[in-house]
Motif scaffolding. Structure first.
Motif, PDB file in Angstrom:
ATOM      1  N   UNK A   1       1.969  -9.072  -0.278  1.00 22.94           N
ATOM      2  CA  UNK A   1       2.576  -8.892  -1.596  1.00 22.94           C
ATOM      3  C   UNK A   1       1.687  -8.110  -2.555  1.00 22.94           C
ATOM      4  N   UNK A   2       0.368  -8.182  -2.345  1.00 22.54           N
ATOM      5  CA  UNK A   2      -0.550  -7.580  -3.303  1.00 22.54           C
ATOM      6  C   UNK A   2      -1.517  -6.619  -2.616  1.00 22.54           C
ATOM      7  N   UNK A   3      -1.986  -5.647  -3.399  1.00 25.50           N
ATOM      8  CA  UNK A   3      -2.927  -4.667  -2.879  1.00 25.50           C
ATOM      9  C   UNK A   3      -4.289  -5.279  -2.602  1.00 25.50           C
ATOM     10  N   UNK A   4      -5.007  -4.644  -1.681  1.00 22.22           N
ATOM     11  CA  UNK A   4      -6.336  -5.120  -1.312  1.00 22.22           C
ATOM     12  C   UNK A   4      -7.358  -4.006  -1.494  1.00 22.22           C
ATOM     13  N   UNK A   5      -8.555  -4.399  -1.907  1.00 20.42           N
ATOM     14  CA  UNK A   5      -9.665  -3.478  -2.052  1.00 20.42           C
ATOM     15  C   UNK A   5     -10.921  -4.167  -1.524  1.00 20.42           C
TER      16      UNK A   5
ATOM     17  N   UNK B   1     -11.608  -0.641  -6.124  1.00 20.83           N
ATOM     18  CA  UNK B   1     -10.667   0.047  -7.002  1.00 20.83           C
ATOM     19  C   UNK B   1     -10.171  -0.920  -8.062  1.00 20.83           C
ATOM     20  N   UNK B   2     -10.019  -0.417  -9.286  1.00 18.28           N
ATOM     21  CA  UNK B   2      -9.459  -1.222 -10.370  1.00 18.28           C
ATOM     22  C   UNK B   2      -8.105  -0.654 -10.749  1.00 18.28           C
ATOM     23  N   UNK B   3      -7.368  -1.380 -11.552  1.00 17.70           N
ATOM     24  CA  UNK B   3      -6.052  -0.909 -11.993  1.00 17.70           C
ATOM     25  C   UNK B   3      -6.181   0.420 -12.735  1.00 17.70           C
ATOM     26  N   UNK B   4      -7.305   0.638 -13.422  1.00 17.42           N
ATOM     27  CA  UNK B   4      -7.519   1.897 -14.149  1.00 17.42           C
ATOM     28  C   UNK B   4      -7.603   3.092 -13.199  1.00 17.42           C
ATOM     29  N   UNK B   5      -7.996   2.856 -11.948  1.00 16.58           N
ATOM     30  CA  UNK B   5      -8.079   3.935 -10.958  1.00 16.58           C
ATOM     31  C   UNK B   5      -6.701   4.329 -10.433  1.00 16.58           C
ATOM     32  N   UNK B   6      -5.708   3.490 -10.656  1.00 13.58           N
ATOM     33  CA  UNK B   6      -4.379   3.732 -10.089  1.00 13.58           C
ATOM     34  C   UNK B   6      -4.306   3.158  -8.686  1.00 13.58           C
ATOM     35  N   UNK B   7      -3.172   3.324  -8.053  1.00 11.94           N
ATOM     36  CA  UNK B   7      -2.981   2.779  -6.711  1.00 11.94           C
ATOM     37  C   UNK B   7      -3.346   3.814  -5.659  1.00 11.94           C
TER      38      UNK B   7
ATOM     39  N   UNK C   1     -10.758  -8.093  -0.763  1.00 10.35           N
ATOM     40  CA  UNK C   1     -10.151  -9.026  -1.718  1.00 10.35           C
ATOM     41  C   UNK C   1      -8.745  -8.570  -2.053  1.00 10.35           C
ATOM     42  N   UNK C   2      -7.895  -9.543  -2.329  1.00  9.24           N
ATOM     43  CA  UNK C   2      -6.522  -9.262  -2.747  1.00  9.24           C
ATOM     44  C   UNK C   2      -6.489  -9.258  -4.265  1.00  9.24           C
ATOM     45  N   UNK C   3      -5.866  -8.248  -4.844  1.00  4.98           N
ATOM     46  CA  UNK C   3      -5.752  -8.139  -6.297  1.00  4.98           C
ATOM     47  C   UNK C   3      -4.352  -8.554  -6.714  1.00  4.98           C
ATOM     48  N   UNK C   4      -4.214  -9.789  -7.177  1.00  6.99           N
ATOM     49  CA  UNK C   4      -2.895 -10.332  -7.520  1.00  6.99           C
ATOM     50  C   UNK C   4      -2.305  -9.693  -8.777  1.00  6.99           C
ATOM     51  N   UNK C   5      -3.065  -8.828  -9.436  1.00 10.11           N
ATOM     52  CA  UNK C   5      -2.538  -8.076 -10.588  1.00 10.11           C
ATOM     53  C   UNK C   5      -1.925  -6.747 -10.162  1.00 10.11           C
ATOM     54  N   UNK C   6      -1.975  -6.446  -8.870  1.00 10.13           N
ATOM     55  CA  UNK C   6      -1.467  -5.166  -8.376  1.00 10.13           C
ATOM     56  C   UNK C   6      -0.498  -5.391  -7.218  1.00 10.13           C
ATOM     57  N   UNK C   7       0.760  -5.707  -7.537  1.00 12.66           N
ATOM     58  CA  UNK C   7       1.727  -5.919  -6.462  1.00 12.66           C
ATOM     59  C   UNK C   7       2.002  -4.626  -5.702  1.00 12.66           C
ATOM     60  N   UNK C   8       2.208  -4.766  -4.411  1.00 11.05           N
ATOM     61  CA  UNK C   8       2.538  -3.611  -3.573  1.00 11.05           C
ATOM     62  C   UNK C   8       4.012  -3.274  -3.707  1.00 11.05           C
ATOM     63  N   UNK C   9       4.321  -1.990  -3.580  1.00 12.17           N
ATOM     64  CA  UNK C   9       5.713  -1.533  -3.550  1.00 12.17           C
ATOM     65  C   UNK C   9       5.991  -1.036  -2.143  1.00 12.17           C
TER      66      UNK C   9
END
Length: 182
Positions: free
Chosen positions: A42-46, A72-78, A165-173
């Motif tokens: 469900x969420x992106x990983x970095x 990667x952070x949300x500021x970097x984009x997906x 790590x899974x970033x639960x603030x960045x859901x995957x599409x």
């Protein structure tokens, strides 16, 4: 057995015939379905922490090149971003189809100025799916990444050591094609 347009110049004809038959049995446009009970992430990983590898340059004989992997952070984009540390004030080069500048012998990604490119990018990007990393920043010391005697193993080891790590603030599409893509 007849092989149109093929003349076997050397080697074992029986082994060739066996290989030819095996190639003919490989399904083309095969449809693979997910195993029963599998659900997509469900969420992106970095990566959890920074990692770095250095090795001999691909094209610049006698030089050493470095790849630095950053979470990667949300500021970097997906997705995956490449940053050239040797070119100040350049755009990051996203690993997306629109940034492919060349793909005849190797994949060259480019964004902005012509010099802001990453050669042999497929040797780095392949780890995206192999290691399940959706979002990553890769800093390079030149357009010429390192290639290692033992393949990608140094990169795999460095990224695994960095942790995932899974970033639960960045859901995957997920996108589903409506018809076969050819």
């Amino acid at each position: 057995m007849d092989y149109p347009d093929i003349q076997l110049l050397s080697g074992n004809p029986e082994a060739f015939q066996k290989a030819w038959k095996a190639c003919g049995e490989i399904p083309v446009d095969d449809v693979w379905t997910a195993p029963a009970g599998w659900t997509p992430p469900r969420f992106g990983r970095t990566i959890r922490q920074e990692a770095q590898v250095s090795g001999p340059a691909t094209y610049s004989r006698g030089k050493t090149r470095t790849l630095r992997f950053l979470p990667s952070t949300a500021a970097d984009g997906d997705g995956w971003l490449f940053r050239r540390t040797d070119l100040p004030e350049q755009l990051p080069v996203a690993a997306v189809l629109g940034n492919v500048a060349q793909a005849d012998r190797a994949i060259v990604l480019r964004a902005g100025a012509d010099a802001n490119r990453v050669r042999m990018s497929e040797h780095i990007i392949c780890h995206r799916f192999g290691l399940g990393l959706d979002n990553l920043v890769v800093e390079l010391s030149s357009e010429d990444p390192p290639l290692f005697d033992d393949g990608s193993w140094p990169i795999v080891e460095a990224l695994q050591k960095a942790g995932v790590v899974e970033d639960t603030n960045r859901p995957l599409r997920y996108l589903t094609p409506k018809r076969p893509v050819a």
